[in-house]
Design a protein around this motif. Sequence first.
Motif, PDB file in Angstrom:
ATOM      1  N   THR A   7       7.665   2.370 -43.022  1.00  0.00           N
ATOM      2  CA  THR A   7       8.715   3.266 -42.531  1.00  0.00           C
ATOM      3  C   THR A   7       8.990   3.042 -41.734  1.00  0.00           C
ATOM      4  O   THR A   7      10.359   4.480 -41.568  1.00  0.00           O
ATOM      5  CB  THR A   7       6.829   4.064 -42.531  1.00  0.00           C
ATOM      6  OG1 THR A   7       6.759   4.230 -41.154  1.00  0.00           O
ATOM      7  CG2 THR A   7       6.535   4.666 -43.376  1.00  0.00           C
ATOM      8  N   GLN A   8       8.940   2.619 -40.284  1.00  0.00           N
ATOM      9  CA  GLN A   8       9.799   2.343 -39.665  1.00  0.00           C
ATOM     10  C   GLN A   8      11.163   0.973 -39.702  1.00  0.00           C
ATOM     11  O   GLN A   8      12.364   0.892 -38.959  1.00  0.00           O
ATOM     12  CB  GLN A   8       9.829   1.527 -38.265  1.00  0.00           C
ATOM     13  CG  GLN A   8       7.584   2.736 -38.019  1.00  0.00           C
ATOM     14  CD  GLN A   8       7.528   2.514 -36.697  1.00  0.00           C
ATOM     15  OE1 GLN A   8       7.727   1.470 -35.752  1.00  0.00           O
ATOM     16  NE2 GLN A   8       7.208   3.996 -36.503  1.00  0.00           N
ATOM     17  N   ARG A   9      11.320  -0.066 -40.887  1.00  0.00           N
ATOM     18  CA  ARG A   9      11.891  -1.003 -41.172  1.00  0.00           C
ATOM     19  C   ARG A   9      13.796   0.106 -41.587  1.00  0.00           C
ATOM     20  O   ARG A   9      12.612   1.129 -42.152  1.00  0.00           O
ATOM     21  CB  ARG A   9      11.274  -1.838 -41.819  1.00  0.00           C
ATOM     22  CG  ARG A   9      11.706  -1.122 -43.509  1.00  0.00           C
ATOM     23  CD  ARG A   9      11.462  -2.007 -44.564  1.00  0.00           C
ATOM     24  NE  ARG A   9      10.961  -1.395 -46.343  1.00  0.00           N
ATOM     25  CZ  ARG A   9      10.417  -2.069 -46.965  1.00  0.00           C
ATOM     26  NH1 ARG A   9      10.313  -3.467 -47.106  1.00  0.00           N
ATOM     27  NH2 ARG A   9      10.846  -1.935 -47.940  1.00  0.00           N
ATOM     28  N   LYS A  10      14.412  -0.620 -41.312  1.00  0.00           N
ATOM     29  CA  LYS A  10      15.849   0.339 -41.409  1.00  0.00           C
ATOM     30  C   LYS A  10      15.919   0.740 -43.415  1.00  0.00           C
ATOM     31  O   LYS A  10      15.485  -0.021 -43.788  1.00  0.00           O
ATOM     32  CB  LYS A  10      16.785  -1.040 -41.803  1.00  0.00           C
ATOM     33  CG  LYS A  10      17.544  -0.934 -40.204  1.00  0.00           C
ATOM     34  CD  LYS A  10      18.645  -2.214 -40.007  1.00  0.00           C
ATOM     35  CE  LYS A  10      19.128  -2.199 -38.799  1.00  0.00           C
ATOM     36  NZ  LYS A  10      19.533  -3.529 -38.603  1.00  0.00           N
ATOM     37  N   LYS A  11      16.808   1.657 -42.804  1.00  0.00           N
ATOM     38  CA  LYS A  11      16.287   2.602 -44.667  1.00  0.00           C
ATOM     39  C   LYS A  11      17.062   1.499 -45.679  1.00  0.00           C
ATOM     40  O   LYS A  11      18.312   0.747 -45.226  1.00  0.00           O
ATOM     41  CB  LYS A  11      17.131   3.661 -44.599  1.00  0.00           C
ATOM     42  CG  LYS A  11      15.743   4.524 -44.047  1.00  0.00           C
ATOM     43  CD  LYS A  11      16.614   6.071 -43.997  1.00  0.00           C
ATOM     44  CE  LYS A  11      15.560   7.303 -43.147  1.00  0.00           C
ATOM     45  NZ  LYS A  11      16.522   8.567 -43.603  1.00  0.00           N
ATOM     46  N   TYR A  12      16.728   1.523 -47.265  1.00  0.00           N
ATOM     47  CA  TYR A  12      17.152   0.807 -47.780  1.00  0.00           C
ATOM     48  C   TYR A  12      17.601   1.503 -48.932  1.00  0.00           C
ATOM     49  O   TYR A  12      16.742   2.246 -49.229  1.00  0.00           O
ATOM     50  CB  TYR A  12      17.027  -0.472 -48.444  1.00  0.00           C
ATOM     51  CG  TYR A  12      15.054  -0.525 -48.626  1.00  0.00           C
ATOM     52  CD1 TYR A  12      14.869   0.007 -50.551  1.00  0.00           C
ATOM     53  CD2 TYR A  12      14.328  -0.384 -48.178  1.00  0.00           C
ATOM     54  CE1 TYR A  12      13.728   0.336 -50.513  1.00  0.00           C
ATOM     55  CE2 TYR A  12      12.676   0.144 -48.550  1.00  0.00           C
ATOM     56  CZ  TYR A  12      12.938   0.180 -50.375  1.00  0.00           C
ATOM     57  OH  TYR A  12      11.393   0.314 -50.080  1.00  0.00           O
ATOM     58  N   VAL A  13      19.041   1.519 -49.555  1.00  0.00           N
ATOM     59  CA  VAL A  13      18.932   2.583 -50.889  1.00  0.00           C
ATOM     60  C   VAL A  13      18.158   1.914 -52.480  1.00  0.00           C
ATOM     61  O   VAL A  13      18.599   0.830 -52.537  1.00  0.00           O
ATOM     62  CB  VAL A  13      20.567   2.165 -51.799  1.00  0.00           C
ATOM     63  CG1 VAL A  13      20.685   2.334 -52.611  1.00  0.00           C
ATOM     64  CG2 VAL A  13      21.497   2.600 -50.888  1.00  0.00           C
ATOM     65  N   ARG A  14      17.394   2.831 -52.283  1.00  0.00           N
ATOM     66  CA  ARG A  14      16.391   2.390 -53.506  1.00  0.00           C
ATOM     67  C   ARG A  14      16.796   2.090 -54.987  1.00  0.00           C
ATOM     68  O   ARG A  14      17.752   3.409 -55.113  1.00  0.00           O
ATOM     69  CB  ARG A  14      15.111   3.936 -53.883  1.00  0.00           C
ATOM     70  CG  ARG A  14      14.155   3.306 -52.587  1.00  0.00           C
ATOM     71  CD  ARG A  14      12.995   4.746 -52.998  1.00  0.00           C
ATOM     72  NE  ARG A  14      13.186   5.702 -53.257  1.00  0.00           N
ATOM     73  CZ  ARG A  14      12.296   6.476 -52.886  1.00  0.00           C
ATOM     74  NH1 ARG A  14      10.810   6.261 -53.511  1.00  0.00           N
ATOM     75  NH2 ARG A  14      12.605   7.729 -53.750  1.00  0.00           N
ATOM     76  N   THR A  15      16.274   1.438 -55.438  1.00  0.00           N
ATOM     77  CA  THR A  15      16.809   1.104 -57.020  1.00  0.00           C
ATOM     78  C   THR A  15      16.363   2.231 -58.078  1.00  0.00           C
ATOM     79  O   THR A  15      15.431   2.555 -58.026  1.00  0.00           O
ATOM     80  CB  THR A  15      16.226   0.042 -58.102  1.00  0.00           C
ATOM     81  OG1 THR A  15      16.825  -1.336 -56.833  1.00  0.00           O
ATOM     82  CG2 THR A  15      16.770  -0.238 -59.192  1.00  0.00           C
ATOM     83  N   ALA A  16      17.405   3.141 -58.274  1.00  0.00           N
ATOM     84  CA  ALA A  16      17.472   4.610 -59.611  1.00  0.00           C
ATOM     85  C   ALA A  16      16.683   3.834 -61.034  1.00  0.00           C
ATOM     86  O   ALA A  16      17.126   3.018 -61.046  1.00  0.00           O
ATOM     87  CB  ALA A  16      18.681   4.979 -59.616  1.00  0.00           C
ATOM     88  N   VAL A  17      16.288   5.060 -60.925  1.00  0.00           N
ATOM     89  CA  VAL A  17      14.948   4.606 -62.308  1.00  0.00           C
ATOM     90  C   VAL A  17      15.017   5.883 -63.135  1.00  0.00           C
ATOM     91  O   VAL A  17      15.038   6.502 -62.663  1.00  0.00           O
ATOM     92  CB  VAL A  17      13.833   3.502 -62.235  1.00  0.00           C
ATOM     93  CG1 VAL A  17      13.701   2.325 -61.694  1.00  0.00           C
ATOM     94  CG2 VAL A  17      12.955   4.564 -61.611  1.00  0.00           C
ATOM     95  N   GLY A  18      15.003   5.531 -64.309  1.00  0.00           N
ATOM     96  CA  GLY A  18      15.241   7.004 -65.855  1.00  0.00           C
ATOM     97  C   GLY A  18      14.260   7.861 -64.652  1.00  0.00           C
ATOM     98  O   GLY A  18      14.434   9.467 -64.124  1.00  0.00           O
ATOM     99  N   GLU A  19      13.566   7.867 -64.435  1.00  0.00           N
ATOM    100  CA  GLU A  19      11.649   8.209 -64.014  1.00  0.00           C
ATOM    101  C   GLU A  19      10.598   7.849 -63.615  1.00  0.00           C
ATOM    102  O   GLU A  19      10.407   6.797 -63.813  1.00  0.00           O
ATOM    103  CB  GLU A  19      11.755   9.145 -65.373  1.00  0.00           C
ATOM    104  CG  GLU A  19       9.876  10.197 -65.197  1.00  0.00           C
ATOM    105  CD  GLU A  19       9.768  10.946 -66.445  1.00  0.00           C
ATOM    106  OE1 GLU A  19       8.442  11.932 -66.384  1.00  0.00           O
ATOM    107  OE2 GLU A  19      10.919  11.129 -67.403  1.00  0.00           O
TER     108      GLU A  19
END
Length: 262
Positions: free
Chosen positions: A102-114
Amino acid sequence: MSGGGRRHMLAAAVAGSIPIAATALLAYCGDRVNAFRQKPLFALGFVALVSAVACHKVRIKGFRLPYYVMQTSISKILGIFLTPLPASPHQVARFRYFEALTQRKKYVRTAVGEVREVHTTGGRTVRLYYPEAGGKQAQAGIVWYHGGGWVIGSLDGSDGLCRQLAKHTGAVVASVDYRLAPEHQFPTAHEDCCEATEWLWKNRAALGLHPGEPLALAGGSAGGNLALATALELSKAGSEVQVGAVLAVYPVVDAGGRATTS
């Protein structure tokens, strides 16, 4: 460098060292922080002392240390005292693991359909990642078992990896939340994985997994062990589950403890 520049550098170094030193001192105390909490007057006195030092104007050859040190120092110290810590070692490990996530640098989560969660007959939570929206039927299904030495790890800890697997393979990824030791000793995790995998197979059509394709079992570290053990158990038990492949990422497979060159 001029004398004024050196003084500013020294003052900045002192300003930065106060909160770091205070935090390091408390980290060195380790589990003694709990003892501080049991003595509130001592804890308040300790915080007041460090705060007083942090707030005091330190004179270095005519240069006054500003007050901005106060906010950083107090927030770090109070944060350590006010954050609830679990009691047992395995709970501490899970707490630190979650804290790191929770405290690490935010990363862009891979987008999936659902993404959605379902529950097996035995009460296990399975998180499903669909490469396309609407739970559209995929050509294959991957069952993922997270790592963590059978003691830590979670669905959230494997979220990013499962998203990538779903996107780049085009398969539905099912991440299994098995029970952890030491509260649930062996073979609980193994049994949970077998039960969840059989449930997924029986309900594959309703869940959007292709009914004519075998499952791929996958996992990392302890999860790799569970993937292999589940595949072996299902084959020995004469289960209806069809396993087409096993992806074991640095799996735990040698209990002999032999020394290796790597």
